[in-house]
Design a protein around this motif. Structure first.
Motif, PDB file in Angstrom:
ATOM      1  N   PRO A   1      44.587  29.856  72.015  1.00  0.00           N
ATOM      2  CA  PRO A   1      43.131  30.029  72.038  1.00  0.00           C
ATOM      3  C   PRO A   1      42.435  29.053  71.100  1.00  0.00           C
ATOM      4  CG  PRO A   1      44.259  32.136  71.763  1.00  0.00           C
ATOM      5  CD  PRO A   1      45.284  31.078  71.582  1.00  0.00           C
ATOM      6  N   GLY A   2      41.181  28.760  71.414  1.00  0.00           N
ATOM      7  CA  GLY A   2      40.380  27.865  70.588  1.00  0.00           C
ATOM      8  C   GLY A   2      39.017  28.446  70.316  1.00  0.00           C
TER       9      GLY A   2
ATOM     10  N   ARG B   1      36.592  35.855  73.615  1.00  0.00           N
ATOM     11  CA  ARG B   1      35.194  35.431  73.724  1.00  0.00           C
ATOM     12  C   ARG B   1      34.981  34.053  73.105  1.00  0.00           C
ATOM     13  NH1 ARG B   1      31.018  40.036  72.074  1.00  0.00           N
ATOM     14  NH2 ARG B   1      29.653  38.381  72.815  1.00  0.00           N
ATOM     15  N   ALA B   2      35.661  33.787  71.993  1.00  0.00           N
ATOM     16  CA  ALA B   2      35.520  32.476  71.358  1.00  0.00           C
ATOM     17  C   ALA B   2      36.066  31.378  72.269  1.00  0.00           C
ATOM     18  CB  ALA B   2      36.243  32.470  70.015  1.00  0.00           C
ATOM     19  N   SER B   3      37.196  31.625  72.938  1.00  0.00           N
ATOM     20  CA  SER B   3      37.756  30.638  73.856  1.00  0.00           C
ATOM     21  C   SER B   3      36.849  30.444  75.069  1.00  0.00           C
ATOM     22  CB  SER B   3      39.152  31.079  74.311  1.00  0.00           C
ATOM     23  OG  SER B   3      40.069  31.014  73.246  1.00  0.00           O
ATOM     24  N   ARG B   4      36.240  31.501  75.539  1.00  0.00           N
ATOM     25  CA  ARG B   4      35.302  31.385  76.661  1.00  0.00           C
ATOM     26  C   ARG B   4      34.096  30.543  76.270  1.00  0.00           C
ATOM     27  NH1 ARG B   4      32.456  36.782  78.789  1.00  0.00           N
ATOM     28  NH2 ARG B   4      31.629  36.630  76.663  1.00  0.00           N
ATOM     29  N   ALA B   5      33.548  30.799  75.070  1.00  0.00           N
ATOM     30  CA  ALA B   5      32.396  30.025  74.607  1.00  0.00           C
ATOM     31  C   ALA B   5      32.749  28.551  74.452  1.00  0.00           C
ATOM     32  CB  ALA B   5      31.895  30.596  73.278  1.00  0.00           C
ATOM     33  N   LEU B   6      33.950  28.267  73.982  1.00  0.00           N
ATOM     34  CA  LEU B   6      34.374  26.879  73.820  1.00  0.00           C
ATOM     35  C   LEU B   6      34.474  26.179  75.169  1.00  0.00           C
ATOM     36  CD1 LEU B   6      35.447  24.548  72.102  1.00  0.00           C
ATOM     37  CD2 LEU B   6      37.724  25.581  72.263  1.00  0.00           C
TER      38      LEU B   6
ATOM     39  N   ILE C   1      32.903  26.925  77.949  1.00  0.00           N
ATOM     40  CA  ILE C   1      31.560  26.743  78.502  1.00  0.00           C
ATOM     41  C   ILE C   1      30.851  25.582  77.812  1.00  0.00           C
ATOM     42  CG2 ILE C   1      29.294  27.823  78.722  1.00  0.00           C
ATOM     43  CD1 ILE C   1      30.737  30.498  79.101  1.00  0.00           C
ATOM     44  N   LEU C   2      30.994  25.496  76.493  1.00  0.00           N
ATOM     45  CA  LEU C   2      30.347  24.409  75.751  1.00  0.00           C
ATOM     46  C   LEU C   2      30.861  23.051  76.213  1.00  0.00           C
ATOM     47  CD1 LEU C   2      28.537  23.471  73.372  1.00  0.00           C
ATOM     48  CD2 LEU C   2      30.560  23.613  71.932  1.00  0.00           C
ATOM     49  N   CYS C   3      32.178  22.928  76.405  1.00  0.00           N
ATOM     50  CA  CYS C   3      32.742  21.652  76.829  1.00  0.00           C
ATOM     51  C   CYS C   3      32.265  21.251  78.221  1.00  0.00           C
ATOM     52  CB  CYS C   3      34.272  21.727  76.809  1.00  0.00           C
ATOM     53  SG  CYS C   3      34.961  21.694  75.141  1.00  0.00           S
ATOM     54  N   GLY C   4      31.919  22.207  79.050  1.00  0.00           N
ATOM     55  CA  GLY C   4      31.357  21.877  80.350  1.00  0.00           C
ATOM     56  C   GLY C   4      29.872  21.618  80.308  1.00  0.00           C
ATOM     57  N   VAL C   5      29.150  22.354  79.453  1.00  0.00           N
ATOM     58  CA  VAL C   5      27.691  22.244  79.401  1.00  0.00           C
ATOM     59  C   VAL C   5      27.243  20.912  78.805  1.00  0.00           C
ATOM     60  CG1 VAL C   5      25.652  23.159  78.237  1.00  0.00           C
ATOM     61  CG2 VAL C   5      27.202  24.708  79.415  1.00  0.00           C
ATOM     62  N   VAL C   6      27.916  20.461  77.730  1.00  0.00           N
ATOM     63  CA  VAL C   6      27.450  19.244  77.050  1.00  0.00           C
ATOM     64  C   VAL C   6      27.432  18.039  77.982  1.00  0.00           C
ATOM     65  CG1 VAL C   6      28.005  17.604  75.222  1.00  0.00           C
ATOM     66  CG2 VAL C   6      28.016  20.041  74.732  1.00  0.00           C
ATOM     67  N   PRO C   7      28.556  17.666  78.613  1.00  0.00           N
ATOM     68  CA  PRO C   7      28.469  16.520  79.524  1.00  0.00           C
ATOM     69  C   PRO C   7      27.702  16.828  80.805  1.00  0.00           C
ATOM     70  CG  PRO C   7      30.658  17.467  79.602  1.00  0.00           C
ATOM     71  CD  PRO C   7      29.933  18.164  78.501  1.00  0.00           C
ATOM     72  N   GLY C   8      27.782  18.076  81.268  1.00  0.00           N
ATOM     73  CA  GLY C   8      27.087  18.411  82.508  1.00  0.00           C
ATOM     74  C   GLY C   8      25.585  18.338  82.378  1.00  0.00           C
ATOM     75  N   VAL C   9      25.046  18.977  81.351  1.00  0.00           N
ATOM     76  CA  VAL C   9      23.593  18.974  81.163  1.00  0.00           C
ATOM     77  C   VAL C   9      23.108  17.600  80.700  1.00  0.00           C
ATOM     78  CG1 VAL C   9      21.709  19.950  79.811  1.00  0.00           C
ATOM     79  CG2 VAL C   9      23.487  21.441  80.712  1.00  0.00           C
TER      80      VAL C   9
ATOM     81  N   ARG D   1      40.569  20.898  74.812  1.00  0.00           N
ATOM     82  CA  ARG D   1      41.927  20.885  74.272  1.00  0.00           C
ATOM     83  C   ARG D   1      42.554  22.282  74.276  1.00  0.00           C
ATOM     84  NH1 ARG D   1      41.821  17.482  68.755  1.00  0.00           N
ATOM     85  NH2 ARG D   1      39.900  18.636  68.372  1.00  0.00           N
ATOM     86  N   HIS D   2      41.745  23.315  74.135  1.00  0.00           N
ATOM     87  CA  HIS D   2      42.242  24.698  74.141  1.00  0.00           C
ATOM     88  C   HIS D   2      41.729  25.372  75.417  1.00  0.00           C
ATOM     89  CE1 HIS D   2      43.546  24.290  69.948  1.00  0.00           C
ATOM     90  NE2 HIS D   2      42.424  23.652  69.753  1.00  0.00           N
ATOM     91  N   SER D   3      42.443  25.127  76.512  1.00  0.00           N
ATOM     92  CA  SER D   3      41.938  25.525  77.833  1.00  0.00           C
ATOM     93  C   SER D   3      42.597  26.802  78.337  1.00  0.00           C
ATOM     94  CB  SER D   3      42.173  24.383  78.829  1.00  0.00           C
ATOM     95  OG  SER D   3      43.532  23.984  78.832  1.00  0.00           O
ATOM     96  N   VAL D   4      42.870  27.738  77.441  1.00  0.00           N
ATOM     97  CA  VAL D   4      43.537  28.970  77.876  1.00  0.00           C
ATOM     98  C   VAL D   4      42.608  29.859  78.693  1.00  0.00           C
ATOM     99  CG1 VAL D   4      45.212  28.990  75.992  1.00  0.00           C
ATOM    100  CG2 VAL D   4      42.979  30.032  75.652  1.00  0.00           C
ATOM    101  N   TRP D   5      41.299  29.752  78.485  1.00  0.00           N
ATOM    102  CA  TRP D   5      40.385  30.630  79.217  1.00  0.00           C
ATOM    103  C   TRP D   5      40.398  30.345  80.715  1.00  0.00           C
ATOM    104  CZ3 TRP D   5      35.203  30.064  81.360  1.00  0.00           C
ATOM    105  CH2 TRP D   5      34.631  31.300  81.704  1.00  0.00           C
ATOM    106  N   PRO D   6      40.287  29.071  81.180  1.00  0.00           N
ATOM    107  CA  PRO D   6      40.400  28.838  82.629  1.00  0.00           C
ATOM    108  C   PRO D   6      41.734  29.313  83.199  1.00  0.00           C
ATOM    109  CG  PRO D   6      39.473  26.910  81.541  1.00  0.00           C
ATOM    110  CD  PRO D   6      39.935  27.836  80.462  1.00  0.00           C
ATOM    111  N   ALA D   7      42.829  29.101  82.472  1.00  0.00           N
ATOM    112  CA  ALA D   7      44.136  29.568  82.955  1.00  0.00           C
ATOM    113  C   ALA D   7      44.174  31.092  83.020  1.00  0.00           C
ATOM    114  CB  ALA D   7      45.245  29.043  82.038  1.00  0.00           C
ATOM    115  N   TYR D   8      43.551  31.745  82.029  1.00  0.00           N
ATOM    116  CA  TYR D   8      43.481  33.211  82.034  1.00  0.00           C
ATOM    117  C   TYR D   8      42.719  33.710  83.267  1.00  0.00           C
ATOM    118  CZ  TYR D   8      41.186  37.655  80.935  1.00  0.00           C
ATOM    119  OH  TYR D   8      40.660  38.920  81.004  1.00  0.00           O
ATOM    120  N   LEU D   9      41.602  33.059  83.594  1.00  0.00           N
ATOM    121  CA  LEU D   9      40.812  33.480  84.757  1.00  0.00           C
ATOM    122  C   LEU D   9      41.637  33.412  86.037  1.00  0.00           C
ATOM    123  CD1 LEU D   9      37.295  31.846  84.188  1.00  0.00           C
ATOM    124  CD2 LEU D   9      37.956  34.235  83.888  1.00  0.00           C
ATOM    125  N   ILE D  10      42.383  32.339  86.202  1.00  0.00           N
ATOM    126  CA  ILE D  10      43.192  32.184  87.409  1.00  0.00           C
ATOM    127  C   ILE D  10      44.296  33.243  87.455  1.00  0.00           C
ATOM    128  CG2 ILE D  10      44.841  30.643  88.532  1.00  0.00           C
ATOM    129  CD1 ILE D  10      43.108  28.305  87.637  1.00  0.00           C
TER     130      ILE D  10
END
Length: 706
Positions: free
Chosen positions: A497-498, A582-587, A589-597, A637-646
């Protein structure tokens, strides 16, 4: 650091930043504004100046800060830590039912000479106490010559319960400020081959109690607390470690401790004896205590305090059979605190009809134990409605479940998790390792590839229909975005987790290293330019290049920062599984929002100014989604949340767990079916996990008394 020199640091850093700014101006004046490659070089220099300036200022701040922790800061840190520890374990004690009526277990020094090392070295205290009057035992502990205590006993004896009770007593209002602060830690987080006791304690405090990192406590206060003997480690679960690891713990304790340090350790008696034998050395000067078996009279007396003064003829028959031994299974079950608690939770608290206990069920211990475990889940669900205080107790609402759950479904989901853990030989339910436990290597690759194809197909279809892009261009672009999902998911199955951290202390060098990402800016600009040309078939090449240039200009600093801000979640006893999730989920989302937005807004504005608002909206949305998936997830770098969702989606489709698994586990903890041990969940008792894993048939729920 010399105080006379500390004032020079900030002005020196400011001069360095000014010099970098001057370099940026020189480069911009030396190039043509219409020369895209040179402009990219200028932007790279500008971003290097910005990020280097941030690094320099952070370094200056750390250098200018006082490096010495003063005695009054240590004292303030102790007070803060005491409050944090007490609040955390006060709530856990309420969930476990330790308040207000603990079971009166009698604890006394063991007569096992292989475990108790030279009785005269311990001190003169009696070290005897009762579980429902732990204050006396705590006072005896403080009188020990070395304050080293080992709590032993069999399964269900209440070892961890006593450790928590002692922790709460030692952090209470009567605490002497000079006494060390008890901190309960799981021994599963310590590898004595990699670090000694003091290093482990320091790391656990720094990562688990972030309030100690406040500037008001100075630098390195956790290290000072450990070095000064201000921490009393309460180490739980020696028996839950592999046998070689247990012996290594014993040797490390003996090697790390001097005459001034103290500890509390819990372990089953048999496993402790094996560890001492394997280590070929006892735990010197440690008082080893064990519980006296609860007699039928003890159990009867406690149960009567939980019943009305006149419980009725059926209860009288049950209590008489318990006392006389006529109900042999009931007498054997109530010889441990766990058995007494189960009987109270399933029959007394919900006012159930005790008639089955007076029959054949009360004469078979194993059948009775299984019956009580089966009845516990529906009883707890019925007694604690979402948002209400636990029945019969007072406490904060956060100790009750937030959602309603069906008893049958709850048991089925918990049974699957119990079988999963038992099959893998572990008691720890770590949410970030779920995919690794559930899916094999080939299954993980297939799941990640499927996610890539689904995302790529959806993105390509939307780009074709809504963006009016030719499928030969839109579909490859979509699958390029899906590649980010593939990369993040495969990494996340075996990752940790990250969380997001903006603390400069000790990380300025890491930030300086991340500045090298700016050198990849020209690649980023080229990628964005190509994607812009592909997504907007009507756009002129010059427009695509401009959009890519400005997107790169906007994204550069953000990409450096989101990469630097990613830190591993502290996997210590003070980090709960739900908060780590929750911290890993927020991380993520942040990594997607910064370059996306960032990229989407800039490219959308450029496209809108050139070809109209509707064109700009399409360009911004599509390019933003592409950057979020391809660039954002790749940099996670700490992408456990997407793997958890799947993984959870895979299990939910098979009916093995609910879609909102973490909410389910959190509520199971609030109900008292699971316990939190640092960042992982465990079943409340190993016997419950074993019972559910065995697939015992669910028996009828005890009938309510009229």
């Amino acid at each position: 650091m010399n105080r006379r020199r500390s004032w020079i640091v900030l002005p020196a850093a400011a001069l360095c930043v000014a010099a970098l700014g001057a370099a940026v101006v020189v480069v911009f004046r030396a190039v043509s504004a219409t020369d895209s490659p040179n402009v990219a070089d200028a932007v790279a220099v500008a971003l290097a100046a910005v990020t280097s300036g941030v690094a320099l200022l952070g370094w200056a701040r750390n250098r200018a800060a006082p490096r010495v922790t003063l005695p009054d800061q240590v004292s303030a840190a102790k007070d803060t830590l005491t409050a944090l520890v007490r609040d955390a374990w006060r709530g856990e004690s309420m969930i476990r039912g330790l308040e207000p009526d603990p079971i009166p277990v009698v604890w006394q020094l063991t007569d096992d000479t292989g475990l108790l090392h030279h009785r005269h070295l311990i001190g003169e205290g009696r070290l005897e106490g009762v579980g429902n009057a732990v204050a006396e035992l705590a006072r005896d502990f403080l009188k020990l010559r070395r304050r080293r205590l080992v709590i032993t006993g069999g399964p269900g004896a209440g070892k961890t319960t006593l450790a928590i009770q002692l922790l709460l007593e030692l952090t209470g209002k009567e605490r002497d400020p000079s006494d060390p602060v008890p901190v309960l830690l799981s021994l599963s987080s310590w590898d004595p081959a990699a670090e000694d006791l003091r290093s482990w304690l320091t790391r656990s405090l720094e990562r688990g109690y972030e309030a100690l990192g406040s500037a008001e406590f100075g630098s390195g206060v956790a290290r000072e607390l450990v070095r000064g003997g201000h921490i009393l480690p309460v180490m739980d679960g020696l028996d839950e470690l592999p046998r070689p690891h247990r012996a290594a713990i014993v040797r490390a304790l003996n090697a790390s401790l001097d005459a001034a340090e103290s500890y509390i350790l819990t372990s089953r008696t048999e496993e402790l004896a094996e560890a001492v034998e394997d280590a070929k050395q006892p735990l010197p000067s440690a008082a080893v205590i064990a519980p006296a078996p609860l007699t039928p009279a003890d159990a009867e007396g406690y149960l009567r305090t939980c019943l009305p003064p006149e419980p009725g003829p059926v209860w009288e028959n049950v209590l008489e059979g318990l006392r006389t031994g006529e109900l042999g299974g009931l007498s054997q079950l109530t010889a441990t605190p766990l058995g007494v608690w189960l009987l109270r939770a399933v029959y007394i608290d919900p006012h159930a009809d005790p008639a089955p206990l007076a029959g054949l069920l009360g004469q078979d211990q194993e059948e009775l134990r299984g019956h009580l475990w089966d009845g516990l889940i529906p009883v707890l669900l019925a007694a604690r409605s979402p948002g209400a205080s636990p029945t019969g107790r007072t406490g904060p609402p956060e100790l009750t479940p937030r959602h309603g759950w069906d008893a049958g479904e709850t048991r089925r989901h918990l049974s699957y998790l119990a079988r999963l853990l038992s099959r893998n030989g572990t008691r720890d339910l770590a949410w970030w390792r779920l995919g690794e436990l559930v899916l094999g290597a080939d299954e993980r690759r297939r799941a990640a590839t499927t996610a890539c194809l689904v995302v790529g197909g959806i993105f390509g279809t939307v780009a074709t229909i809504a963006g009016e892009i030719h499928p030969l261009v839109a579909l490859p672009t979509g699958f390029a975005a899906g590649f980010g999902v593939l990369t993040a998911t495969l990494r996340g199955f075996t990752g940790t987790p990250g969380r997001v951290s903006v603390e400069f202390r000790g990380r300025v060098r890491d930030l300086a290293q991340q500045i090298t990402i700016v050198l990849l800016l020209r690649i980023l600009i080229g990628m964005v330019s190509v994607s812009g040309a592909a997504l907007v078939a009507k756009a002129e090449p010059g427009l695509a290049i401009k959009a890519g240039f400005w997107a790169g200009f906007a994204l550069g600093p953000g990409l450096v920062l989101i990469r630097w801000m990613q830190q591993p979640t502290p996997l210590t006893a003070a980090t709960t599984p739900y908060h780590a999730w929750r911290a890993s989920r927020a991380l993520a989302i942040l990594c997607g929002v910064v370059p996306g937005v960032g990229g989407g807004v800039v490219t959308g504005l450029v496209g809108g100014l050139a070809n109209g608002p509707w064109f700009g909206i399409k360009l911004g949305v599509l390019s933003g989604a592409f950057l979020a998936l391809e660039l954002g997830l790749t940099m996670l770098r700490h992408s456990v949340w997407p793997a958890y969702l799947i993984t959870v989606r895979h299990l939910a489709e098979q009916g093995k767990c609910p879609k909102d698994l973490m909410d389910f586990l959190d509520d199971a903890h609030r109900l008292g079916l699971l316990r939190v041990v640092g960042p992982v969940y465990q079943f409340r008792h190993a016997d419950l996990q074993d019972h559910l894993a065995a697939g015992t048939r669910l028996t009828a729920r005890p009938r309510q008394e009229a």
